[in-house]
Every structure is written in C-alpha cells, then in structure tokens.
Design an enzyme around this catalytic site. Structure first.
Site, PDB file in Angstrom:
ATOM      1  N   HIS A  63       1.057  -1.123   0.203  1.00 38.52           N
ATOM      2  CA  HIS A  63       0.104  -0.574  -0.121  1.00 38.52           C
ATOM      3  C   HIS A  63       1.424   1.055   0.239  1.00 38.52           C
ATOM      4  O   HIS A  63       1.605   1.906   0.699  1.00 38.52           O
ATOM      5  CB  HIS A  63      -0.800  -0.177   0.748  1.00 38.52           C
ATOM      6  CG  HIS A  63      -1.450  -0.927   1.868  1.00 38.52           C
ATOM      7  ND1 HIS A  63      -3.245  -1.256   1.107  1.00 38.52           N
ATOM      8  CD2 HIS A  63      -1.361  -2.353   1.753  1.00 38.52           C
ATOM      9  CE1 HIS A  63      -3.796  -1.968   1.552  1.00 38.52           C
ATOM     10  NE2 HIS A  63      -2.416  -3.322   2.034  1.00 38.52           N
ATOM     11  N   PHE A  64       1.006   1.717  -0.977  1.00 39.23           N
ATOM     12  CA  PHE A  64       1.523   2.687  -1.556  1.00 39.23           C
ATOM     13  C   PHE A  64       1.093   4.312  -0.761  1.00 39.23           C
ATOM     14  O   PHE A  64       1.815   5.613  -0.838  1.00 39.23           O
ATOM     15  CB  PHE A  64       2.386   3.175  -2.273  1.00 39.23           C
ATOM     16  CG  PHE A  64       3.811   1.502  -2.314  1.00 39.23           C
ATOM     17  CD1 PHE A  64       4.095   1.491  -1.460  1.00 39.23           C
ATOM     18  CD2 PHE A  64       4.685   1.769  -3.567  1.00 39.23           C
ATOM     19  CE1 PHE A  64       5.193   0.780  -1.502  1.00 39.23           C
ATOM     20  CE2 PHE A  64       5.373   0.506  -3.618  1.00 39.23           C
ATOM     21  CZ  PHE A  64       5.485   0.038  -2.117  1.00 39.23           C
ATOM     22  N   ARG A  65      -0.437   4.656  -0.540  1.00 41.60           N
ATOM     23  CA  ARG A  65      -0.896   6.045   0.083  1.00 41.60           C
ATOM     24  C   ARG A  65      -0.634   6.944  -0.982  1.00 41.60           C
ATOM     25  O   ARG A  65      -0.965   8.212  -0.439  1.00 41.60           O
ATOM     26  CB  ARG A  65       0.036   6.571   1.145  1.00 41.60           C
ATOM     27  CG  ARG A  65       0.438   5.674   2.270  1.00 41.60           C
ATOM     28  CD  ARG A  65      -0.666   4.595   2.707  1.00 41.60           C
ATOM     29  NE  ARG A  65      -0.576   4.228   3.512  1.00 41.60           N
ATOM     30  CZ  ARG A  65      -1.704   2.777   4.431  1.00 41.60           C
ATOM     31  NH1 ARG A  65      -2.436   2.255   3.275  1.00 41.60           N
ATOM     32  NH2 ARG A  65      -1.445   1.603   5.174  1.00 41.60           N
ATOM     33  N   ASN A  95      -6.644   0.872  -2.181  1.00 39.23           N
ATOM     34  CA  ASN A  95      -7.046   1.916  -0.925  1.00 39.23           C
ATOM     35  C   ASN A  95      -6.453   2.876  -0.424  1.00 39.23           C
ATOM     36  O   ASN A  95      -6.475   3.058   0.945  1.00 39.23           O
ATOM     37  CB  ASN A  95      -7.421   1.122  -0.011  1.00 39.23           C
ATOM     38  CG  ASN A  95      -6.349   0.294   1.125  1.00 39.23           C
ATOM     39  OD1 ASN A  95      -5.138   0.342   0.319  1.00 39.23           O
ATOM     40  ND2 ASN A  95      -5.966  -0.029   1.878  1.00 39.23           N
ATOM     41  N   LYS A 148      -9.496  -5.974  -6.338  1.00 38.81           N
ATOM     42  CA  LYS A 148      -8.541  -6.102  -4.840  1.00 38.81           C
ATOM     43  C   LYS A 148     -10.625  -5.918  -4.145  1.00 38.81           C
ATOM     44  O   LYS A 148     -10.667  -4.707  -4.469  1.00 38.81           O
ATOM     45  CB  LYS A 148      -7.773  -5.203  -4.421  1.00 38.81           C
ATOM     46  CG  LYS A 148      -8.028  -4.870  -2.727  1.00 38.81           C
ATOM     47  CD  LYS A 148      -7.195  -6.102  -2.055  1.00 38.81           C
ATOM     48  CE  LYS A 148      -7.591  -6.056  -0.436  1.00 38.81           C
ATOM     49  NZ  LYS A 148      -6.206  -5.198  -0.249  1.00 38.81           N
ATOM     50  N   HIS A 180      -9.301 -10.099   0.918  1.00 42.75           N
ATOM     51  CA  HIS A 180      -9.022  -9.358   2.503  1.00 42.75           C
ATOM     52  C   HIS A 180     -10.407  -9.975   3.095  1.00 42.75           C
ATOM     53  O   HIS A 180     -11.236  -9.633   3.422  1.00 42.75           O
ATOM     54  CB  HIS A 180      -9.186  -7.527   2.832  1.00 42.75           C
ATOM     55  CG  HIS A 180      -9.030  -7.265   3.696  1.00 42.75           C
ATOM     56  ND1 HIS A 180      -7.736  -6.618   4.963  1.00 42.75           N
ATOM     57  CD2 HIS A 180      -9.325  -7.454   5.292  1.00 42.75           C
ATOM     58  CE1 HIS A 180      -7.985  -6.591   6.199  1.00 42.75           C
ATOM     59  NE2 HIS A 180      -8.802  -7.111   6.258  1.00 42.75           N
ATOM     60  N   HIS A 233      -3.482 -12.275   2.765  1.00 45.06           N
ATOM     61  CA  HIS A 233      -3.251 -12.363   4.435  1.00 45.06           C
ATOM     62  C   HIS A 233      -3.821 -13.217   5.440  1.00 45.06           C
ATOM     63  O   HIS A 233      -4.109 -12.807   6.336  1.00 45.06           O
ATOM     64  CB  HIS A 233      -2.566 -10.939   5.109  1.00 45.06           C
ATOM     65  CG  HIS A 233      -3.830 -10.641   4.160  1.00 45.06           C
ATOM     66  ND1 HIS A 233      -5.277 -10.267   4.457  1.00 45.06           N
ATOM     67  CD2 HIS A 233      -2.908  -8.481   4.251  1.00 45.06           C
ATOM     68  CE1 HIS A 233      -5.818  -9.628   4.078  1.00 45.06           C
ATOM     69  NE2 HIS A 233      -4.762  -8.210   4.203  1.00 45.06           N
ATOM     70  N   ASP A 304       2.433  -6.813   2.829  1.00 41.94           N
ATOM     71  CA  ASP A 304       1.237  -6.541   2.744  1.00 41.94           C
ATOM     72  C   ASP A 304       2.242  -4.863   3.929  1.00 41.94           C
ATOM     73  O   ASP A 304       1.654  -4.323   5.235  1.00 41.94           O
ATOM     74  CB  ASP A 304       0.063  -6.833   4.456  1.00 41.94           C
ATOM     75  CG  ASP A 304      -1.203  -5.887   4.644  1.00 41.94           C
ATOM     76  OD1 ASP A 304      -1.163  -5.340   3.661  1.00 41.94           O
ATOM     77  OD2 ASP A 304      -1.420  -6.240   5.286  1.00 41.94           O
ATOM     78  N   HIS A 308       2.305   3.738   7.893  1.00 43.06           N
ATOM     79  CA  HIS A 308       1.707   5.009   9.081  1.00 43.06           C
ATOM     80  C   HIS A 308       2.258   5.487   9.775  1.00 43.06           C
ATOM     81  O   HIS A 308       3.438   4.767  10.150  1.00 43.06           O
ATOM     82  CB  HIS A 308       0.229   4.420  10.072  1.00 43.06           C
ATOM     83  CG  HIS A 308      -0.435   3.541   9.490  1.00 43.06           C
ATOM     84  ND1 HIS A 308      -1.640   3.808   8.391  1.00 43.06           N
ATOM     85  CD2 HIS A 308      -0.687   2.035   9.038  1.00 43.06           C
ATOM     86  CE1 HIS A 308      -2.635   3.584   7.887  1.00 43.06           C
ATOM     87  NE2 HIS A 308      -2.138   2.260   8.845  1.00 43.06           N
TER      88      HIS A 308
HETATM   89  O1  DOR Z   1      -3.516  -3.892   8.832  1.00 45.99           O
HETATM   90  C1  DOR Z   1      -4.176  -3.135   7.345  1.00 45.99           C
HETATM   91  N1  DOR Z   1      -2.945  -2.303   6.751  1.00 45.99           N
HETATM   92  N2  DOR Z   1      -4.574  -4.337   6.792  1.00 45.99           N
HETATM   93  C2  DOR Z   1      -5.269  -3.942   5.473  1.00 45.99           C
HETATM   94  O2  DOR Z   1      -6.136  -5.293   5.024  1.00 45.99           O
HETATM   95  C3  DOR Z   1      -5.100  -2.167   5.303  1.00 45.99           C
HETATM   96  C4  DOR Z   1      -3.793  -2.270   5.415  1.00 45.99           C
HETATM   97  C5  DOR Z   1      -3.636  -0.445   5.299  1.00 45.99           C
HETATM   98  O3  DOR Z   1      -3.693  -0.375   3.894  1.00 45.99           O
HETATM   99  O4  DOR Z   1      -3.228  -0.025   5.977  1.00 45.99           O
END
Ligand code: DOR
Length: 437
Positions: A63-65, A95, A148, A180, A233, A304, A308
């Site tokens: 996940h690269f935000r 996401n 996804k 997921h 996962h 995964d 954050h």
């Molecule tokens: O812990 C998680 N963080 N599980 C996920 O499925 C999404 C991910 C996130 O994008 O932070």
C-alpha cells in the site's frame, strides 16, 4: 560471433531450474541474453563471486498511499524502499484516497507512476458494489494485476461486505479477485471486545471466527462460479486447514509478519506498532502457517506493506491505525528464515518469484532464463545485518523488525537490465515499468 552485453554478472551461483549453478549471466538491454561462461571483458561487470543470484523478488501486496496520504508514503518512496530490500516488482493496492476503483483513477495512478517508480509495478483495481461492469473489462487495462475486494473494513473506505455483492464481483471480474477476508458482520458485532488502550484485544475483536467465516464464504462463491480467487494475508490455522482442501479455485498468501511475530509477545513488545488487519495471532496459528509453508500449501508471500506515521501509530488503541511497513524487510526476513532452515531456498523462490508469475500471469519474469526480463536479486547469504528504523526508506520511518538480526541480505537489485541498487545504495533512479500480463 561477437556478443553484445550491457551488463555481465560474473561468477555468481545462479538459481536455474531449481538448482544453484555457478555461471555468468549476460544481459542485453532489458533481457537476459546469455547464461554460460562469458569471456568478454566489459566495463560493466558485476562481480558476484560468493553471491547467490535469484530471479527478481516480487512483492504482491503493498500500500503506497498515493493519492491521499503521501505524507506516509508515495509511489516513489515506497518503490525506493522495495529495491533497497531486493524487490524488483510489486503489486500496489487501491485503498487510497480517492480509491483506485474506476478507470479514471486507475489511469491517473499509471500516469503518476510513470518515470517515478524504482521497481516494476502493477496496480490493483478496487471492487465496490457498483463497479462490476468495469471489473469485467480489466484484461485489456495496462498495468492491472487484478481486483482487490475488501470483505471486511480496514484502512480506507473500500468495502464489499454483502454476500450478493461479493458474488457479483467474483462472478463478473475477468481477472483474479484478491480478497481481504474478514467478515464485516462479525467485525461489527464484536466491537464490544475492543479494550480502549489495550492493543492485545485487537485479535480478540477481529477473532478467528471473523477470518474463517469470511474465507469459507468467498471460497464457496469462487467454487460455485468456477472463478479464481486469491486470499490475502491468511492468519489462522482454521483457514490453513480449510484452504488446503480447496486448492482448485483458490490460492493464498501469508506475510513475513505472521511468520515471525506472534501474540502476546508482539503486543507486549511493539504495542500498537504490531496492530494490523487481520491481526497477528497466537503461536499455534504461527506454527500452523509454518507447517503450511513446509508442506507447500501457501502459494505466495506478500509484505502487506502498510505504512502509517508514528504519530498516528502512537495514538491510544483503537484510535491507532492498522498496518505496518514491510516491503524493504520482506526479503531479508525471509532469507534469514532460509538460513535458519525454516524453509528452503527453492520454497522461497516458489513463493516470491515463480508462483506470483503463474497465479497472476506476469509475463517473462520469475525464472532466470535466456529471453526473460533481466530482473535479478543478488544475495549475500552470509551477510549479517541488524535491521534498524534508521535504514527504512519508507516515509513512515519505522519497522516492526527494529533491532531484529538477519543473516542473508540483498546486495544488488537489477531491474530491466539496470543495476539499480548495490550495497544499500540506489545507483539509477526510477527505471520501473508496468508489468505485462
Ligand atoms: O492492517 C492493514 N492495513 N490491513 C489492511 O488490509 C490495510 C492496511 C492499510 O492499508 O493500512
């Protein structure tokens, strides 16, 4: 006959047809052009004496935000972390904010990636209850690795939780649907188990039933429609046992975190930094995941990578977000497990090179052979490194593996024929390309 090479990797032990073979590898532009003794002397030679050369490592879940939370990560910083960790290709998740769940957002992401990503890449298309028409036309979309589906809520607002909608997505998608797998009804019902300030209750809230109930449901749907799904996962022994008996339509992933950290120790030590969805669980689940690796039941490993910022991770549970970074550590942590005898090098190559290509249909990668793309991960199997937060290139600047000692480390990353990383330094910027399927 004169032979032309743009880079020669000399004297390494190359992983070819399941064996380590001492040979040179000649690259011409972005292809592997020769495997065998190369006498030619060229200024562009990588001396791989004593090193192991693997097919490029593929991380199929990051996940690269970007767009949305580029203070925590973006496509450039995340892929920089990837190549420092020996990863040559990756699949990035939808996401973001806004989510990558229509063709316009997808095209924007592809444009944002162009000439900015250090590794090769593909993007997931996010499923919603309302975009099934687009899901049926993804085969022709460049750079798309699949769909996804979030069956349970996590970071971001993508969610397809009603059985009829999950069915619609799986039955209409023309690409593999990666899931997921947590049951949203159970997530909601069990909120009463959340103990404010006690992250240990995370796995109590999102419990085993939450995971297995969803996994049973999505597998039955895939079987009913004879469609391929990939469960992301996987964390519980119950799911491992169930999935082992349902391999026809279903492949599945586990993560290095779930194979290295377990409750309650991980929460004692890392607090909310160990919080992720689905959660890190007790040792009996960890043991069963390892048994599944040993018996070749797990198909793929994904990091995964879910960065954050520290200031958010340090909020009081459950205000703290779920997820931890991993794209830079997935390969060092797993190669250490190879050195410890937990899995063989062949199993690791299956999980991170060959199987991703077979399952998702990535073209020309996964194996060291003439004519394939020149993506290679060069490893010093004896190098000992203590992983530190300070080494992490992700914008989040931390890792759950801070102070974790590994033996075995990537010392070179070759992408599309270019030596992009050597000895922990990026040598050439942004040479990544979209993967072909
Ligand atoms: O812990 C998680 N963080 N599980 C996920 O499925 C999404 C991910 C996130 O994008 O932070």
């Amino acid at each position: 006959m004169s032979e032309k090479f743009s880079l020669i990797i000399k004297n390494g032990s190359c992983y070819i047809d399941g064996k380590l073979i001492k040979t040179d590898v000649g690259l011409y532009e972005n292809k592997i052009s020769k495997i065998g003794k190369i006498e030619l002397n060229s200024s562009k030679v990588f001396d791989a004496t004593g090193k192991v050369i693997l097919p490029g490592i593929i991380d199929t879940q990051v996940h690269f935000r970007e767009p949305g939370s580029t203070d925590a990560e973006d496509l450039e910083s995340g892929s920089r972390a990837a190549v420092l960790g020996g990863v040559t290709s990756l699949f990035e998740m939808p996401n973001t904010n806004p989510p990558t769940a229509n063709l316009i957002e997808f095209e924007k992401k592809l444009q944002a990636a162009k000439n900015r990503m250090h590794s090769n890449y593909a993007f997931y298309f996010g499923a919603t209850p309302h975009n099934t028409e687009q899901l049926a036309q993804l085969k022709k979309v460049e750079g798309c690795c699949g769909v996804k589906l979030f069956a349970g809520s996590s970071t971001g607002n993508l969610l397809v939780d009603k059985e009829a909608d999950i069915e619609k997505v799986i039955s209409s998608s023309d690409r593999i649907v990666s899931i997921h797998s947590e049951d949203e009804d159970i997530i909601k019902l069990r909120k009463k188990f959340i103990k404010k300030g006690h992250v240990h209750s995370h796995a109590e809230w999102r419990n085993v039933e939450c995971a297995i109930s969803s996994t049973r449901r999505v597998v039955k749907i895939a079987e009913r429609y004879n469609k391929k799904i990939h469960v992301l996962h996987v964390t519980t022994k119950e799911e491992v046992d169930f999935l082992a008996m349902h391999k026809k339509n279903v492949t599945f992933e586990t993560t290095p975190q779930h194979l290295t950290l377990y409750a309650p120790d991980c929460y004692d030590k890392l607090g909310t930094y160990a919080q992720m969805n689905p959660p890190l669980r007790s040792k009996e689940h960890y043991d069963r995941l390892w048994l599944a690796i040993k018996n070749n039941i797990v198909d793929v490993l994904g990091s995964d990578h879910a960065p954050h910022l520290k200031k958010n991770k340090e909020k009081e549970y459950p205000e703290s977000p779920s997820g931890m970074p991993g794209v830079q550590t997935i390969f060092p942590v797993m190669i250490d497990h190879v050195n410890n005898g937990r899995l063989t090098l062949n199993q690791l190559v299956n999980l991170m090179c060959e199987n991703p290509c077979k399952i998702f249909g990535i073209k020309n990668k996964g194996y060291i052979k003439e004519g394939n793309d020149a993506d290679l991960t060069i490893v010093d199997m004896k190098k000992e490194v203590t992983i530190k937060n300070e080494m992490i290139a992700s914008k989040c600047g931390w890792t759950p593996f801070h102070n974790y000692k590994v033996k075995g480390f990537p010392v070179g990353t070759i992408i599309n024929g270019n030596l992009v990383m050597a000895d922990g330094k990026i040598l050439i910027e942004s040479k990544g390309k979209p993967l072909q399927f």
